[in-house]
Design an enzyme around this catalytic site. Structure first.
Site, PDB file in Angstrom:
ATOM      1  N   LYS A 254       0.876  -1.176   0.000  1.00  0.00           N
ATOM      2  CA  LYS A 254       0.000   0.000   0.000  1.00  0.00           C
ATOM      3  C   LYS A 254       0.907   1.217   0.000  1.00  0.00           C
ATOM      4  O   LYS A 254       1.539   1.546   1.013  1.00  0.00           O
ATOM      5  CB  LYS A 254      -0.926   0.004   1.212  1.00  0.00           C
ATOM      6  N   ARG A 259      -3.747   8.509  -5.338  1.00  0.00           N
ATOM      7  CA  ARG A 259      -4.514   7.636  -6.236  1.00  0.00           C
ATOM      8  C   ARG A 259      -4.663   8.339  -7.573  1.00  0.00           C
ATOM      9  O   ARG A 259      -5.026   9.522  -7.625  1.00  0.00           O
ATOM     10  CB  ARG A 259      -5.891   7.394  -5.614  1.00  0.00           C
TER      11      ARG A 259
HETATM   12  P1  AMP Z   1      -7.249   4.628   2.372  1.00  0.00           P
HETATM   13  O1  AMP Z   1      -7.029   5.980   1.805  1.00  0.00           O
HETATM   14  O2  AMP Z   1      -6.384   4.370   3.573  1.00  0.00           O
HETATM   15  O3  AMP Z   1      -8.683   4.311   2.595  1.00  0.00           O
HETATM   16  O4  AMP Z   1      -6.746   3.544   1.297  1.00  0.00           O
HETATM   17  C1  AMP Z   1      -7.167   3.524  -0.042  1.00  0.00           C
HETATM   18  C2  AMP Z   1      -6.117   4.184  -0.908  1.00  0.00           C
HETATM   19  O5  AMP Z   1      -4.886   3.466  -0.869  1.00  0.00           O
HETATM   20  C3  AMP Z   1      -6.444   4.166  -2.388  1.00  0.00           C
HETATM   21  O6  AMP Z   1      -7.323   5.209  -2.732  1.00  0.00           O
HETATM   22  C4  AMP Z   1      -5.086   4.347  -3.037  1.00  0.00           C
HETATM   23  O7  AMP Z   1      -4.816   5.730  -3.197  1.00  0.00           O
HETATM   24  C5  AMP Z   1      -4.104   3.837  -1.987  1.00  0.00           C
HETATM   25  N1  AMP Z   1      -3.300   2.688  -2.440  1.00  0.00           N
HETATM   26  C6  AMP Z   1      -1.965   2.574  -2.263  1.00  0.00           C
HETATM   27  N2  AMP Z   1      -1.523   1.403  -2.736  1.00  0.00           N
HETATM   28  C7  AMP Z   1      -2.590   0.744  -3.252  1.00  0.00           C
HETATM   29  C8  AMP Z   1      -2.771  -0.514  -3.888  1.00  0.00           C
HETATM   30  N3  AMP Z   1      -1.757  -1.358  -4.074  1.00  0.00           N
HETATM   31  N4  AMP Z   1      -4.038  -0.849  -4.266  1.00  0.00           N
HETATM   32  C9  AMP Z   1      -5.083  -0.010  -4.065  1.00  0.00           C
HETATM   33  N5  AMP Z   1      -4.965   1.197  -3.473  1.00  0.00           N
HETATM   34  C10 AMP Z   1      -3.731   1.571  -3.069  1.00  0.00           C
END
Ligand code: AMP
Length: 560
Positions: A254, A259
């Protein structure tokens, strides 16, 4: 439709606290709007003239409104500023100035919704030399033509702060209530939601609902170049728990970045953030990379990270974020903060919508169309496994590389908009930061009298925002100034040094511990909270929930 009728609706909404009643008022209005004005009125209802989630950016600041009020009402600057300080709302100030204007106002006109909409659109399009004066002329002209009530709402719309409480959620409900029967409610909501996820344009969706009903809404398809709502991740307590539920999963790093939803059609490329803001101009380097790496029409998604050009290591999101809303010196900052694009999904390929295909199939398709460019554009590293040790090691490697954690993705999950179980699950360290929203603040003292120095934070509980602490450390002087500037236009109430603000600014907060506390409506407070980051890429719907705070509290070992 007359703008005065719309202003009356705005006023009714402002005076009505009940969400149900607001929905009824909006849906009654929607039913009566002529089809050719429906899209415009829906957008104006949301306080914008731009479809999608794009922030209304008319390039107008408080100062210009103050000058426009001076020009159109004859009031002097000081008295306008004093009224602004008292009310914190330039809409109300305009209304009051117009009511008791010292200037002969001969130009009153019956304003039509189309007229106001076109003027607002024009404001956004004026750029370059002399643009400030041209914009001021347009605003002053609108104020001169308006009644005090109309002027109040025009000014608030220009400043992107309508204050009617007509949220996107209410508009969704109002559209289905306006065009479908009570007994169709559930299906109608699903169909409206689906269409909004695919075309993210409330005006268009309302028009389709009116003209083509439920089947029209269900037939809506992806149009390359127009943003689509994104899929998000659920949080999980542990890798073990996820593995117990699913047989095999895909694990990916992650990344701590931005994004990006990237659309490509022929030689055209568009880039959208998770809030569907168009950032194509800000990332010419991504545009070039995509043109070199992909040669088919598609919509792909990935995470953009900033790269330290000396070490090749990834930079914290904070640094990359300087590029997201940049309007000048774009090439220069692109050279200073080079990026890397890590692709992880594909939702449209060569004329075919892939949202109902399984993740594993989507990933295979993505692998086929990407030509990686060393260190610049690549697929996210992944492992497919059910072995806890292997995944733990993968998690460790992500943390060692300063990434946020890992994503665990269910192999046969389809692309689901928003946060859903059985799709993507994120694993991050336990005492991870919280994303909270600023709901209030306190003016500083001494040399900091003009700065907001202490901030009241809120988390989500269902549709409500509840308070969970105060924070005043972790900022540089520059950050205090920046947040102060961002909060001033959002002030909704002032009591002495304390202000209440419209909940719009999301901040990422570090803290040492969560404690129970009777001082805040959530019943919890953060011990030693400190500012980590301002998250302009996040909004109200992204902040952490009371449930999550409770879970984190329990995980500290206080439960029972
Ligand atoms: P969160 O903002 O913590 O809810 O996590 C979702 C966000 O993680 C997504 O909108 C992406 O911007 C980010 N992200 C980073 N790495 C990944 C990945 N390998 N797959 C999907 N999302 C990712």
């Amino acid at each position: 439709m007359d703008y005065s009728s719309l202003a009356n609706i705005y006023e009714k909404l402002e005076q009505t606290p009940s969400k149900l009643e607001k929905t009824r008022i909006i849906s009654d209005m929607i039913k009566k709007i002529p089809t050719n004005q429906l899209e415009k009125v829906i957008l104006l209802m949301l306080g914008t003239v731009f479809p999608g989630h794009s922030q209304l950016d008319l390039g107008v600041a408080d100062k210009m409104i103050i000058k426009s009020i001076m020009k159109s009402t004859g009031y002097n600057e000081n008295s306008i500023i004093n009224k602004f300080k008292e009310t914190g709302d330039l809409g109300i100030v305009t209304k009051e100035c117009l009511k008791s204007s010292k200037q002969m106002i001969l130009g009153k006109k019956k304003l039509d919704v189309d007229f106001v909409f076109e003027k607002l659109e024009k404001l956004a399009k004026i750029i370059g030399n002399g643009s400030q004066n041209k914009k001021m002329d347009i605003i002053s002209e609108m104020i001169v033509f308006s009644s005090p009530k109309e002027a109040c709402y025009i000014v608030r719309t220009i400043l992107g702060n309508l204050r009617t409480g007509a949220s996107e959620g209410l508009l969704r409900d109002s559209i289905s209530k306006a065009f479908f029967l009570e007994e169709e409610k559930k299906d109608a909501k699903n169909a409206v939601d689906y269409a909004l996820n695919i075309i993210a344009d409330f005006g268009k969706v309302a028009k389709i609902a009116k003209l083509s009903g439920m089947s029209g809404l269900r037939k809506v398809d992806i149009e390359i170049g127009k943003p689509i709502n994104v899929m998000l991740a659920e949080k999980a307590e542990s890798i073990e728990k996820v593995l117990k539920k699913y047989d095999k999963i895909i694990a990916e790093w992650k990344f701590d970045g931005m994004r990006a939803q990237i659309h490509k059609k022929g030689n055209n490329v568009w880039i959208y953030t998770r809030r569907l803001e168009n950032v194509t101009l800000q990332f010419p380097d991504i545009v070039e990379l995509v043109k070199k790496s992909i040669n088919i029409d598609c919509v792909v998604e990935g995470e953009v990270v900033g790269i330290n050009s000396k070490t090749g290591n990834t930079l914290p999101f904070q640094i990359l974020s300087q590029r997201i809303h940049r309007k000048y010196d774009i090439e220069k900052i692109a050279n200073e903060i080079p990026i890397q694009l890590n692709l992880f999904d594909i939702i449209y390929l060569d004329g075919k919508n892939l949202i109902n295909e399984t993740l594993i199939n989507r990933r295979k398709k993505l692998e086929k169309i990407i030509k990686p460019i060393n260190g610049k554009i690549q697929l996210t590293k992944k492992i497919i496994s059910k072995d806890i040790n292997e995944i733990q090691n993968f998690y460790k490697s992500a943390l060692e590389a300063n990434q946020e954690g890992i994503m665990l993705k269910v192999l046969d999950s389809t692309y689901n908009f928003g946060r859903h179980v059985d799709g993507w699950i994120k694993i991050k360290p336990i005492m991870e930061s919280l994303d909270l929203i600023i709901v209030g603040a306190v003016w500083g003292e001494g040399s900091r009298t003009n700065m907001l120095t202490s901030f009241k934070l809120g988390c989500k509980n269902g549709d409500d925002i509840i308070e969970c602490g105060m924070m005043s450390t972790g900022f540089t002087e520059k950050e205090f100034n920046y947040i102060t500037k961002k909060l001033i236009p959002l002030i909704i109430d002032t009591k002495g040094k304390n202000i209440k603000v419209k909940p719009e600014i999301v901040v990422e907060i570090n803290y040492q511990e969560i404690q129970k506390s009777p001082n805040y409506s959530s019943g919890f407070a953060l011990r030693f909270p400190s500012f980590k980051n301002i998250r302009l890429d996040k909004g109200l719907s992204d902040i952490d929930t009371l449930n999550r705070i409770k879970k984190l509290y329990d995980s500290q070992g206080h439960s029972g």
